[in-house]
Write a protein that holds these residues in place. Structure first.
Motif, PDB file in Angstrom:
ATOM      1  N   LYS A  45       0.843  -1.375  -0.049  1.00 54.17           N
ATOM      2  CA  LYS A  45       0.108  -0.084  -0.021  1.00 54.17           C
ATOM      3  C   LYS A  45       0.819   1.315  -0.032  1.00 54.17           C
ATOM      4  N   SER A  46       0.250   2.405  -0.540  1.00 54.24           N
ATOM      5  CA  SER A  46       1.019   3.596  -0.460  1.00 54.24           C
ATOM      6  C   SER A  46       1.236   4.039   1.227  1.00 54.24           C
ATOM      7  N   ALA A  47       1.931   5.238   1.316  1.00 49.54           N
ATOM      8  CA  ALA A  47       2.030   5.816   2.567  1.00 49.54           C
ATOM      9  C   ALA A  47       0.763   6.303   3.142  1.00 49.54           C
ATOM     10  N   SER A  48       0.019   7.034   2.178  1.00 48.71           N
ATOM     11  CA  SER A  48      -0.912   7.881   2.667  1.00 48.71           C
ATOM     12  C   SER A  48      -2.148   6.712   3.078  1.00 48.71           C
ATOM     13  N   LEU A  56      -4.100   7.431  11.182  1.00 48.75           N
ATOM     14  CA  LEU A  56      -3.218   8.689  11.409  1.00 48.75           C
ATOM     15  C   LEU A  56      -3.548   9.527   9.907  1.00 48.75           C
ATOM     16  N   VAL A  57      -2.788  10.670  10.064  1.00 46.26           N
ATOM     17  CA  VAL A  57      -2.968  11.722   8.804  1.00 46.26           C
ATOM     18  C   VAL A  57      -1.599  11.695   8.389  1.00 46.26           C
ATOM     19  N   TYR A  58      -2.063  11.635   6.764  1.00 41.96           N
ATOM     20  CA  TYR A  58      -0.558  11.636   6.098  1.00 41.96           C
ATOM     21  C   TYR A  58      -0.366  13.304   5.913  1.00 41.96           C
ATOM     22  N   ARG A  62      -4.516  18.624   4.575  1.00 40.06           N
ATOM     23  CA  ARG A  62      -5.810  18.147   4.234  1.00 40.06           C
ATOM     24  C   ARG A  62      -6.893  17.694   5.260  1.00 40.06           C
ATOM     25  N   SER A  63      -6.332  17.413   6.400  1.00 38.39           N
ATOM     26  CA  SER A  63      -7.047  16.983   7.337  1.00 38.39           C
ATOM     27  C   SER A  63      -8.267  17.906   8.126  1.00 38.39           C
TER      28      SER A  63
END
Length: 170
Positions: A45-48, A56-58, A62-63
């Protein structure tokens, strides 16, 4: 307006670059120091996506919305296992491991041994190479006294503190 032919440049094939190796490095799992995140990280999977699945928030920008006319009512989500583990780690007591340079410790021990608590005399001492004021020296000695690793050792050497019971038994 004529653009410079040399500045455009021609894309050339780079024979010396191994494309497979470059692709493997791009897919490589990042170096993660946090145990909780490392255990639940998925390499496919990607980091985000990984961080979102952990709760958690990438991207912090944007959060939360920057400016809205009406405040958003956010329903708090149930914290995931990763978030709970991170909170537990955050609230755990920490042991202070602040160290002082050896030369500064030697200098402070010399000053305390020679002048005791007379900070004015310490400021006038010949070994005060950096010409520190009495207040600066007082602050450094205050920091020295906060660290028992240095203070206990110094007091035992001066004879102001009795030797430990373990040393007496031997």
């Amino acid at each position: 307006m004529v653009s410079n032919k040399k500045s455009r440049g021609r894309k050339k094939f780079q024979y010396h670059v191994d494309k497979k190796k470059v692709a493997k490095k791009a897919k490589k799992v990042p170096n993660i120091n946090c145990k909780a995140i490392k255990n639940s990280w998925r390499g496919d999977k990607s980091a985000s996506t990984n961080l979102r699945s952990m709760g958690l928030v990438y991207d912090a920008n944007r959060s939360l919305p920057v400016s809205t006319k009406t405040p958003l009512e956010r329903v708090p989500k149930e914290p995931t296992a990763v978030v709970k583990e991170l909170e537990k780690e955050m609230n755990a007591p920490r042991t202070g491991t602040m160290r002082m340079p050896k030369e500064k410790v030697k200098w402070i021990e010399y000053l305390l041994g020679k002048h005791g608590e007379d900070y004015e005399a310490m400021a006038m001492d010949k070994n005060n190479h950096y010409q520190e004021t009495a207040a600066q020296i007082r602050q450094k000695i205050k920091q020295f006294k906060k660290r028992p690793a240095y203070l206990v050792k110094f007091m035992k050497a001066c004879g102001k503190l009795p030797p430990s019971e373990e040393a007496v038994k031997e």
